[in-house]
Design a protein around this motif. Structure first.
Motif, PDB file in Angstrom:
ATOM      1  N   ALA A  83       0.804  -1.182   0.105  1.00 43.82           N
ATOM      2  CA  ALA A  83      -0.154   0.054   0.091  1.00 43.82           C
ATOM      3  C   ALA A  83       0.978   1.191  -0.176  1.00 43.82           C
ATOM      4  O   ALA A  83       0.445   2.193  -0.630  1.00 43.82           O
ATOM      5  CB  ALA A  83      -1.165   0.031   1.348  1.00 43.82           C
ATOM      6  N   LYS A  84       1.992   1.269   0.704  1.00 46.64           N
ATOM      7  CA  LYS A  84       2.866   2.392   0.576  1.00 46.64           C
ATOM      8  C   LYS A  84       3.576   2.521  -0.837  1.00 46.64           C
ATOM      9  O   LYS A  84       3.871   3.778  -1.163  1.00 46.64           O
ATOM     10  CB  LYS A  84       4.028   2.257   1.695  1.00 46.64           C
ATOM     11  N   ALA A  85       3.826   1.414  -1.275  1.00 44.97           N
ATOM     12  CA  ALA A  85       4.366   1.570  -2.599  1.00 44.97           C
ATOM     13  C   ALA A  85       3.534   1.921  -3.744  1.00 44.97           C
ATOM     14  O   ALA A  85       3.828   2.414  -4.782  1.00 44.97           O
ATOM     15  CB  ALA A  85       5.208   0.125  -2.904  1.00 44.97           C
ATOM     16  N   LYS A  86       2.316   1.724  -3.486  1.00 49.04           N
ATOM     17  CA  LYS A  86       1.221   2.183  -4.572  1.00 49.04           C
ATOM     18  C   LYS A  86       0.163   3.093  -3.928  1.00 49.04           C
ATOM     19  O   LYS A  86      -0.961   2.492  -3.745  1.00 49.04           O
ATOM     20  CB  LYS A  86       0.496   0.686  -4.882  1.00 49.04           C
ATOM     21  N   PRO A  87       0.460   4.110  -3.495  1.00 45.29           N
ATOM     22  CA  PRO A  87      -0.447   5.069  -2.841  1.00 45.29           C
ATOM     23  C   PRO A  87      -1.600   5.367  -3.533  1.00 45.29           C
ATOM     24  O   PRO A  87      -1.421   5.658  -4.889  1.00 45.29           O
ATOM     25  CB  PRO A  87       0.179   6.389  -2.485  1.00 45.29           C
ATOM     26  N   GLN A  88      -2.933   5.350  -3.226  1.00 49.33           N
ATOM     27  CA  GLN A  88      -4.021   5.531  -4.120  1.00 49.33           C
ATOM     28  C   GLN A  88      -4.187   4.863  -5.118  1.00 49.33           C
ATOM     29  O   GLN A  88      -4.987   5.186  -6.301  1.00 49.33           O
ATOM     30  CB  GLN A  88      -4.219   7.273  -4.362  1.00 49.33           C
ATOM     31  N   SER A 122      -4.767   5.333   8.918  1.00 50.62           N
ATOM     32  CA  SER A 122      -4.098   6.204   9.859  1.00 50.62           C
ATOM     33  C   SER A 122      -3.067   5.685  10.439  1.00 50.62           C
ATOM     34  O   SER A 122      -2.069   6.206  10.810  1.00 50.62           O
ATOM     35  CB  SER A 122      -5.347   6.879  10.465  1.00 50.62           C
ATOM     36  N   MET A 123      -3.381   4.354  11.051  1.00 43.17           N
ATOM     37  CA  MET A 123      -2.437   3.873  11.961  1.00 43.17           C
ATOM     38  C   MET A 123      -0.891   3.219  11.058  1.00 43.17           C
ATOM     39  O   MET A 123       0.036   3.203  11.752  1.00 43.17           O
ATOM     40  CB  MET A 123      -2.712   2.853  12.903  1.00 43.17           C
ATOM     41  N   THR A 124      -1.201   3.053   9.850  1.00 42.61           N
ATOM     42  CA  THR A 124      -0.047   2.438   9.063  1.00 42.61           C
ATOM     43  C   THR A 124       0.256   3.618   8.113  1.00 42.61           C
ATOM     44  O   THR A 124       1.232   3.116   7.339  1.00 42.61           O
ATOM     45  CB  THR A 124      -0.499   1.233   8.289  1.00 42.61           C
ATOM     46  N   GLU A 125      -0.046   4.785   7.916  1.00 38.78           N
ATOM     47  CA  GLU A 125       0.208   5.835   7.037  1.00 38.78           C
ATOM     48  C   GLU A 125       0.277   5.343   5.646  1.00 38.78           C
ATOM     49  O   GLU A 125       1.167   5.503   4.824  1.00 38.78           O
ATOM     50  CB  GLU A 125       1.754   6.197   7.593  1.00 38.78           C
TER      51      GLU A 125
END
Length: 326
Positions: A149-154, A176-179
């Motif tokens: 999810a962080k590597a592929k935001p939105q 929110s908790m995982t940014e």
């Protein structure tokens, strides 16, 4: 008219208007079918609970309990209908922690206020959720999903049973908790979102364990983590989100029944007693265990305290996590 008699009549009239004298309707209740509104779609976990309770309640009360699904509008369609119904004991409504979330966000405030326009009747159970993904998603545990999810935001789409629903807020809290940042795709019901997840039209979803468990077991969905503080009996091999990579994550849903405000107290107390008796039945406990829920037996007052605690809890979470509606 004799002055003393006139004074007595006036006094009795005032007492009756204040609810001190039980009304004839309360004494003869129930004398016709009772409507149980479910502000969620048919086939979902809350609908299942409603129908299980209705089946036994109509036997104990001697009147049909008509379950009526009224989903949509962040639960406003069904809940508002109950709030505006006559307070005569012939309308009940299923409520969950989702209502507390909506109350904390102030979304439906112009249509109804939960603790002002409705009165707590009885708690039924608590339930947990589960984060599931389509098998095509290249993440086999929570930590891998967070990295993805962080590597592929939105770019990761997740479904829910509508904006402001508990399934939505569970995902928002996770983000929110995982940014992380994903794309919310709201549906009218959790079942509709699940269908698209099974077809791969969305990649992820926070679902009810009741709805997701059969597809997890047959391999059509992959479970990454459950939302409660302990592993769910129905999915013992699935870790909690807290132990799998999101420390402190803990969401459990309270489910229960409310009635229109000003419903006579004798009717509320009778309903509470009947429902609590039902919830103590062994066959009901067995049925609840199959849908992975923990039975709750509470007085109307304690259920009200639990709902107020949920509102306070989610108000704090929303503020601290900067959660907003899509």
């Amino acid at each position: 008219m004799n002055p003393i008699r006139r004074l007595l009549i006036v006094s009795l009239t005032l007492l009756a208007s204040m609810g001190a004298v039980p009304s004839a309707s309360a004494q003869s209740w129930p004398s016709r079918p009772i409507r149980l509104i479910v502000p969620f779609g048919a086939g979902g976990a809350t609908d299942i609970y409603a129908r299980l309770v209705a089946q036994h309640l109509q036997t104990s009360l001697g009147q049909p309990i008509i379950v009526e699904n009224k989903p949509g509008g962040n639960f406003a369609i069904g809940t508002e209908a109950a709030a505006k119904a006559p307070p005569d004991g012939y309308t009940l409504v299923m409520v969950t922690s989702s209502h507390a979330v909506i109350e904390s966000l102030g979304v439906n405030r112009q249509k109804y206020m939960l603790m002002r326009d409705l009165v707590p009747v009885a708690a039924l159970s608590t339930a947990e959720g589960v984060l599931v993904v389509h098998p095509s998603v290249p993440a086999h545990n929570v930590k891998e999903f967070i990295v993805l999810a962080k590597a592929k935001p939105q770019q990761i789409n997740y479904g829910s049973s509508g904006s402001g629903s508990m399934l939505h807020l569970e995902a928002k809290l996770f983000e929110s908790m995982t940014e992380t940042s994903m794309v919310h795709v709201p549906y009218k019901t959790g079942g509709a979102a699940r269908i698209d997840l099974l077809e791969g039209r969305v990649e992820a979803m926070f679902d009810t364990i009741t709805g997701a468990a059969p597809f997890i077991r047959n391999g059509k969905l992959r479970a990454l983590g459950t939302t409660g503080p302990h592993r769910a009996p129905a999915l013992p091999d699935v870790p909690t989100l807290a132990e799998a990579g999101v420390p402190g994550y803990d969401v459990q849903v309270i489910i229960g029944l409310m009635a229109p405000a000003a419903t006579p107290r004798p009717i509320v107390n009778r309903l509470n007693a009947e429902i609590n008796t039902i919830m103590k039945r062994e066959d009901v406990r067995d049925a609840w265990a199959k849908v992975d829920s923990q039975i709750l037996v509470m007085s109307p007052q304690d259920f009200g305290k639990a709902l107020n605690a949920e509102i306070a809890k989610w108000t704090q979470i929303v503020k601290a996590s900067n959660i907003t509606m899509d």
